[in-house]
Scaffold this motif. Structure first.
Motif, PDB file in Angstrom:
ATOM      1  N   ARG A 169      -6.415  71.274  -7.344  1.00 17.87           N
ATOM      2  CA  ARG A 169      -5.210  70.863  -6.609  1.00 17.87           C
ATOM      3  C   ARG A 169      -5.630  70.319  -5.252  1.00 17.87           C
ATOM      4  NH1 ARG A 169      -1.478  75.507  -6.433  1.00 17.87           N
ATOM      5  NH2 ARG A 169      -2.647  76.262  -4.628  1.00 17.87           N
ATOM      6  N   MET A 170      -5.294  69.064  -5.002  1.00 17.64           N
ATOM      7  CA  MET A 170      -5.681  68.422  -3.747  1.00 17.64           C
ATOM      8  C   MET A 170      -4.551  68.515  -2.735  1.00 17.64           C
ATOM      9  SD  MET A 170      -6.806  64.474  -2.994  1.00 17.64           S
ATOM     10  CE  MET A 170      -5.142  63.933  -2.602  1.00 17.64           C
ATOM     11  N   ILE A 171      -4.908  68.824  -1.496  1.00 20.21           N
ATOM     12  CA  ILE A 171      -3.959  68.845  -0.384  1.00 20.21           C
ATOM     13  C   ILE A 171      -4.488  67.899   0.683  1.00 20.21           C
ATOM     14  CG2 ILE A 171      -2.968  70.259   1.462  1.00 20.21           C
ATOM     15  CD1 ILE A 171      -3.138  72.650  -0.445  1.00 20.21           C
ATOM     16  N   ALA A 172      -3.638  66.974   1.114  1.00 18.74           N
ATOM     17  CA  ALA A 172      -4.046  65.995   2.128  1.00 18.74           C
ATOM     18  C   ALA A 172      -2.801  65.535   2.878  1.00 18.74           C
ATOM     19  CB  ALA A 172      -4.748  64.804   1.476  1.00 18.74           C
ATOM     20  N   GLY A 173      -3.025  64.890   4.007  1.00 19.48           N
ATOM     21  CA  GLY A 173      -1.930  64.235   4.709  1.00 19.48           C
ATOM     22  C   GLY A 173      -0.937  65.149   5.380  1.00 19.48           C
ATOM     23  N   ASP A 174      -1.353  66.326   5.820  1.00 18.20           N
ATOM     24  CA  ASP A 174      -0.460  67.250   6.523  1.00 18.20           C
ATOM     25  C   ASP A 174      -1.285  67.962   7.584  1.00 18.20           C
ATOM     26  OD1 ASP A 174       1.170  69.337   7.422  1.00 18.20           O
ATOM     27  OD2 ASP A 174       1.965  69.788   5.424  1.00 18.20           O
ATOM     28  N   THR A 175      -0.999  67.698   8.841  1.00 25.21           N
ATOM     29  CA  THR A 175      -1.827  68.255   9.913  1.00 25.21           C
ATOM     30  C   THR A 175      -1.695  69.761  10.049  1.00 25.21           C
ATOM     31  OG1 THR A 175      -0.098  67.756  11.545  1.00 25.21           O
ATOM     32  CG2 THR A 175      -1.839  66.101  11.235  1.00 25.21           C
ATOM     33  N   ASP A 176      -0.676  70.366   9.441  1.00 23.57           N
ATOM     34  CA  ASP A 176      -0.591  71.827   9.445  1.00 23.57           C
ATOM     35  C   ASP A 176      -1.485  72.451   8.387  1.00 23.57           C
ATOM     36  OD1 ASP A 176       1.146  71.946  11.559  1.00 23.57           O
ATOM     37  OD2 ASP A 176       2.759  72.970  10.475  1.00 23.57           O
ATOM     38  N   LYS A 177      -1.892  71.695   7.403  1.00 21.66           N
ATOM     39  CA  LYS A 177      -2.710  72.226   6.317  1.00 21.66           C
ATOM     40  C   LYS A 177      -4.133  71.688   6.339  1.00 21.66           C
ATOM     41  CE  LYS A 177       1.324  72.764   3.291  1.00 21.66           C
ATOM     42  NZ  LYS A 177       1.967  72.354   2.021  1.00 21.66           N
ATOM     43  N   VAL A 178      -4.299  70.503   6.913  1.00 16.96           N
ATOM     44  CA  VAL A 178      -5.610  69.867   6.980  1.00 16.96           C
ATOM     45  C   VAL A 178      -6.124  70.007   8.409  1.00 16.96           C
ATOM     46  CG1 VAL A 178      -6.881  67.719   6.662  1.00 16.96           C
ATOM     47  CG2 VAL A 178      -4.915  68.235   5.196  1.00 16.96           C
ATOM     48  N   VAL A 179      -7.229  70.712   8.574  1.00 20.84           N
ATOM     49  CA  VAL A 179      -7.720  71.029   9.921  1.00 20.84           C
ATOM     50  C   VAL A 179      -8.072  69.758  10.692  1.00 20.84           C
ATOM     51  CG1 VAL A 179      -9.533  72.200  11.226  1.00 20.84           C
ATOM     52  CG2 VAL A 179      -8.543  73.287   9.190  1.00 20.84           C
ATOM     53  N   SER A 180      -8.760  68.843  10.051  1.00 22.85           N
ATOM     54  CA  SER A 180      -9.119  67.586  10.696  1.00 22.85           C
ATOM     55  C   SER A 180      -9.487  66.583   9.614  1.00 22.85           C
ATOM     56  CB  SER A 180     -10.286  67.768  11.671  1.00 22.85           C
ATOM     57  OG  SER A 180     -11.478  68.094  10.975  1.00 22.85           O
ATOM     58  N   GLY A 181      -9.623  65.338  10.012  1.00 25.92           N
ATOM     59  CA  GLY A 181     -10.011  64.319   9.041  1.00 25.92           C
ATOM     60  C   GLY A 181      -9.804  62.933   9.592  1.00 25.92           C
ATOM     61  N   GLY A 182     -10.542  61.991   9.041  1.00 30.10           N
ATOM     62  CA  GLY A 182     -10.517  60.620   9.545  1.00 30.10           C
ATOM     63  C   GLY A 182      -9.626  59.680   8.772  1.00 30.10           C
ATOM     64  N   GLY A 183      -8.949  60.158   7.710  1.00 27.41           N
ATOM     65  CA  GLY A 183      -8.087  59.274   6.943  1.00 27.41           C
ATOM     66  C   GLY A 183      -8.870  58.421   5.965  1.00 27.41           C
TER      67      GLY A 183
END
Length: 787
Positions: free
Chosen positions: A533-547
């Motif tokens: 199960r992939m989770i992406a695109g939510d700053t409350d769930k994804v600590v950091s990332g470059g898109g």
């Protein structure tokens, strides 16, 4: 990066053409795009936009609009500044392709770097058509539109300029006082004196200027979003399609002067990005501000004309190229003067950086010198668009090779073979500082020529001539240098309910991440893709990332998935040793199961996860969830490469160009999902075909947009595209554990070059040596009749 083990090889998922998991949801109407989202009590925002390309704003009178039925607020720049808010922070200068702490472009004594303010609502002047001047918030969308028309703005029209060359001309209007001459930056690279000396001594110098017209991003889904403010917590929430939730949050935090923890950004399904949804937009800031002011959610959606006017655009780069050759047709030196129209505000210079870095392409170029200038004009800002500078560089190199072959009396294939890098040259340090570690450049060209039946073309040319048509064939080789945001993160958790949770900082805008990422994790963890199960695109769930952009999602993501998986398997091995009552060094993980010699018992990763939580007899250190993180800051170099051949037929009576055949070989590294990769190539070719044949964002002499709808802007149509023959090949790279190079931009990168080579080959029968995009029927017809 850590090295993952090789679990589950008996049921390897990487390399399988699995149908995309997300497609059933999307094609059945169950997707959730920005405009699909509604909240109780929401209001609607509409933006009043400038009708002028360049004008002073004398006053904004909103009194009549504020009194209209249903109107909740009419907000202007004056209100915004009075609220103590700031302009959107822009970071136009990209991090280095080699050293991310070294900015690519630097100020010089003569030319500082221009970083313009980007106010969400225009202040003392507007600088491009469609720039937002006021925002109306009302109970209904119709009431908001009516009130927007009632806002009275006193404009004093000013002279406008829409081309980079025009902005540099004497007497051109100055857009920003801190940029006299309208130059945003002016940098040179390489040994200019040595290159000039080499060109002076060359047997032949091909000098040609190549025009890359401005093109619209033309997302399937117009931009939009819904914003809310939670009074009790003091937190904002923005749901808006984008290419990187953290990047958008960083921008809106700067404008609203808020701490990152006070703003949550959620990216739902997004209908296309192509680079133009990387950066935050003014409307996203405005609706967050309005939501707090009125105490209700605020929703906004662009109509197509608004998006045509205000979405960041692509290309608009002019390259004056001088390519030197010796008597045998071997390249001796390359000089390029690149002029980029960056628009009214400095959003991004990435495309100009990439044009420089790949200018030598996959050829032996002993030395290169480049001058790059960014110029501000009265147009919507430009930024990275699929390929971002690489198609522009390939066009200049491949067209120059064709012209040189004609002048030297060489075959077009011969001149390429004499200059192409071979495997024996690798690793190869290019004249612009890139080290190619892999790539069968000559092999790619050989294969595409065979598959395209290059030798049989003359027969097809004669057949076309009998029908009164001019037929042409073109070839182009290419190489890329994907860069992008220099940081990424992956979090991996094994849950006891037979789910592996993957949290990642990249985002899908149609690339099929839910499927291909699941295939990678499935192989790493010995599970099935359906269990990921992939989770992406939510700053409350994804600590950091470059898109997601610049071929970075799988290239960076796979390396971090491998590292995180290795950590989780190391944890699981300790638990399995305890459960199997065996020394840890005897525990093997094969085909998704932990085992030890002499025992018939087998444990899956989920068996281990359930025992971690439930087995109170385990040591305290092992009674935790199986989870691990992996992050990086820096670069993972990769150089996707390939070759393309296409054929066209031109009707000299009408000027219509028909694309009849298109063949491509692409080395994007190990294909994780060939089905998805073929789709990426198909889409990339379509965008290249559109750029060549129909697309051209146009202005009149006053700076008014002539192509603000799809009635006027030439989007490519399905009947313009033949059935492609596309093939995936691999010359392995050691750049990351899965040998990924990146497949998102390969289709686009050679497409303008190969098509223009084919078109110019057809036109050469009428004595036309060179022709610039777009090859619309009228432009082609005029060229034929003027020749």
């Amino acid at each position: 990066m850590g090295n993952a083990e090789s679990p589950g090889r008996g049921r390897k998922w990487v390399g399988r053409p699995l149908p995309r998991f997300e497609d059933l949801r999307l094609v059945s109407g169950a997707g959730q795009y920005s405009d699909d989202i509604s909240q109780p009590g929401q209001a609607y925002a509409v933006f009043l936009r400038s009708p002028h390309a360049h004008a002073k704003i004398g006053s904004v009178d909103a009194a009549r609009a504020r009194a209209m039925p249903g109107v909740l607020a009419v907000l202007t720049h004056e209100d915004y500044v009075a609220a103590g808010l700031a302009s959107l922070p822009t970071m136009p200068v990209p991090a280095g392709a080699l050293d991310v702490d070294d900015p690519v472009f630097k100020p010089t004594p003569e030319t500082p770097i221009l970083v313009t303010p980007q106010w969400p609502l225009a202040g003392d002047r507007v600088r491009f058509p469609g720039e937002p001047v006021a925002m109306v918030v009302a109970e209904t969308i119709a009431q908001a539109h009516d009130a927007a028309e009632a806002v009275e703005v006193a404009y004093e029209a000013l002279p406008a300029v829409t081309s980079a060359a025009g902005a540099l001309a004497e007497g051109a209007p100055v857009l920003w006082p801190q940029a006299p001459g309208n130059v945003a930056f002016d940098n040179t690279f390489g040994d200019q004196k040595a290159v000039e000396a080499a060109l002076a001594q060359a047997h032949l110098v091909i000098e040609q200027t190549y025009e890359n017209p401005r093109i619209s991003s033309a997302f399937m889904e117009p931009r939009g979003g819904i914003a809310s403010y939670h009074q009790a917590s003091g937190r904002y929430t923005l749901m808006s399609g984008c290419q990187g939730a953290h990047r958008v949050r960083m921008g809106v935090c700067g404008a609203l002067k808020e701490k990152p923890e006070n703003i949550r950004v959620i990216c739902p399904d997004t209908g296309g990005g192509f680079g133009s949804r990387n950066d935050p937009y003014p409307e996203q800031v405005c609706i967050l501000w309005a939501a707090k002011l009125i105490g209700r959610p605020v929703k906004w959606t662009n109509d197509r004309t608004e998006s045509q006017l205000t979405d960041y655009q692509g290309r608009d780069i002019q390259s004056r190229t001088r390519l030197g050759f010796d008597r045998d047709g071997r390249i001796t030196a390359l000089a390029v003067d690149v002029l980029g129209n960056v628009g009214a505000q400095t959003i991004s210079f990435v495309q100009l950086h990439n044009t420089w870095r790949v200018a030598p392409s996959c050829y032996r170029v002993p030395m290169a010198a480049l001058r790059l200038r960014g110029v501000v004009t009265n147009t919507v800002p430009t930024g990275p668009f699929r390929g971002a500078g690489r198609p522009e560089a390939m066009l200049a190199m491949e067209r120059s090779l064709d012209i040189a072959a004609r002048k030297l009396g060489l075959d077009r294939l011969d001149i390429r073979r004499r200059n192409l890098l071979t495997r024996n040259d690798l690793p190869y340090l290019s004249a612009t500082g890139l080290t190619y570690d892999s790539g069968d450049f000559a092999g790619n060209m050989r294969k595409v020529l065979e598959a395209a039946d290059w030798k049989g073309f003359e027969k097809r040319r004669k057949s076309a001539a009998k029908a009164g048509l001019l037929a042409g064939i073109g070839i182009a080789n290419y190489v890329e240098c994907p860069v992008g945001a220099p940081h990424e993160r992956v979090d991996l958790r094994v849950l006891p309910d037979d789910v592996v949770e993957l949290v990642i900082g990249t985002q899908s805008t149609g690339q099929g991440h839910e499927t291909s990422f699941a295939q990678v994790v499935a192989d790493m963890m010995g599970v099935t893709p359906e269990q990921v199960r992939m989770i992406a695109g939510d700053t409350d769930k994804v600590v950091s990332g470059g898109g997601t952009h610049s071929d970075r999602s799988m290239r960076l993501g796979s390396a971090l998935m491998a590292e995180a998986s290795a950590k989780v398997l190391a944890q699981a091995r300790k638990v399995a040793a305890n459960l199997l009552d065996a020394p840890e060094d005897t525990i093997s993980f094969d085909d998704g199961l932990f085992s030890t010699p002499g025992s018939n018992r087998r444990l899956s990763i989920f068996d281990v996860a359930r025992n971690v939580q439930d087995n109170a007899g385990l040591p305290q250190a092992l009674r935790e969830q199986l989870a691990a993180s992996a992050g990086m800051r820096g670069r993972i170099a990769a150089y996707p490469t390939g070759a393309a051949v296409c054929e066209v037929e031109i009707d000299p009576e009408t000027g219509v160009v028909t694309l009849t055949r298109y063949t491509a070989f692409d080395d994007v590294g190990q294909p994780v999902n060939p089905l998805i990769l073929h789709g990426q190539v198909h889409g990339g070719i379509a965008q290249g075909v559109g750029q060549v044949l129909t697309e051209n964002y146009a202005y009149d002499d006053d700076g008014q947009v002539l192509t603000a709808s799809f009635q006027d802007y030439g989007m490519p149509r399905a009947d313009m595209l033949p059935s492609y023959d596309v093939y995936l090949v691999e010359d392995p790279t050691k750049g990351n554990p899965l040998r990924i190079k990146g497949g998102g931009e390969g289709g686009t990168t050679p497409a303008p070059a190969v098509m223009m080579n084919a078109i110019c080959d057809a036109l050469s029968a009428r004595g036309i040596e060179h022709f610039d995009m777009p090859a619309t029927p009228l432009r082609v017809w005029r060229a034929l009749h003027q020749s």
